[in-house]
Motif scaffolding. Sequence first.
Motif, PDB file in Angstrom:
ATOM      1  N   LYS A   1       0.844  -1.194   0.000  1.00 61.46           N
ATOM      2  CA  LYS A   1       0.000   0.000   0.000  1.00 61.46           C
ATOM      3  C   LYS A   1       0.881   1.246   0.000  1.00 61.46           C
ATOM      4  N   THR A   2       0.588   2.170  -0.911  1.00 63.82           N
ATOM      5  CA  THR A   2       1.365   3.402  -1.017  1.00 63.82           C
ATOM      6  C   THR A   2       0.488   4.601  -0.678  1.00 63.82           C
ATOM      7  N   TYR A   3       0.995   5.439   0.193  1.00 61.31           N
ATOM      8  CA  TYR A   3       0.306   6.674   0.565  1.00 61.31           C
ATOM      9  C   TYR A   3       0.934   7.844  -0.200  1.00 61.31           C
ATOM     10  N   ASN A   4       0.087   8.725  -0.723  1.00 60.57           N
ATOM     11  CA  ASN A   4       0.572   9.925  -1.387  1.00 60.57           C
ATOM     12  C   ASN A   4       0.499  11.149  -0.481  1.00 60.57           C
ATOM     13  N   GLN A   5       0.007  10.945   0.724  1.00 56.83           N
ATOM     14  CA  GLN A   5       0.059  11.959   1.762  1.00 56.83           C
ATOM     15  C   GLN A   5       0.072  11.246   3.103  1.00 56.83           C
ATOM     16  N   ALA A   6       0.515  11.937   4.137  1.00 54.41           N
ATOM     17  CA  ALA A   6       0.598  11.324   5.453  1.00 54.41           C
ATOM     18  C   ALA A   6      -0.801  10.967   5.951  1.00 54.41           C
ATOM     19  N   PRO A   7      -0.933   9.877   6.723  1.00 55.93           N
ATOM     20  CA  PRO A   7      -2.258   9.457   7.192  1.00 55.93           C
ATOM     21  C   PRO A   7      -2.930  10.474   8.094  1.00 55.93           C
TER      22      PRO A   7
END
Length: 277
Positions: A6-12
Amino acid sequence: MTTMEKTYNQAPLPFVGQKRMFVNEFRRALKDFSGKTTFIDLFGGSGLLSHVAKRTRPDARVIYNDHDNYRERLRNIDRTNSLLADLRGLAGTFPRHGMVTGKLRERFIGRIREDEDSGFVDYITLSSSLLFSGKYARNLQELEKQNLYNKIKKTDYRCDGYLDGLEIVCCDYKELAEKYAGNPDVVFLADPPYMATDISTYKMDWKLSDYLDVLLVLERNPFVYFTSGKSPILDFCDWMEKHPDVRNPFAGAEKRTLTAHMNYNSSYTDIMLYRSL
């Protein structure tokens, strides 16, 4: 999909200064370091740079310096979601973005105080749901002085797998820089607080010399460095001339700029520089 995939493009969770708008440029910059084996996020912040670096280069070692203890906020994400859910319930049909006053405001503060008394409130995340854009409170006393608005996030925050694969430390950035200085396989990711901007939400209090000292750690390693158009730090590179043994670390570096909009009438220019060798 596994959590590592899973890749995040912004912090959770919200974090002042996270590089979500620079993610694509950062990924492209990482291609210039294809032969490097270790990336060290000296000013880890929300961990977004570390996360993206590990997802982009799963073969590499990525060290995240969690100086601001972002992990504590992630560990308490269920508690934060519960608090926001209760505030949504209290708000009921109250207008979205309306100013919260009177009895409803008292109920909001009372519910927040319950979590304050029992041990933890993520005020940075809470601020993004209750305060005007760009404003943050660090504790209940600061929050009570602000106008509150019904901007409560409608869905839960999630952080599944966000820190997977990272080596996490918590120390002064200079300790890491000294340990790995001159290692040709190490790339420093340097996103320090920006000069001439608000750093009140960071767990540090910097003077001019602190900003300049960051330049010294870039002398002997490949790097990706972030600053802002509001900061005079690039002009301060002239300072390097007074230190004949230290060359300008930005000489020959690639430069990328991006305009970030804080709200309808406020924006600033983010700057990324990188040098592959």
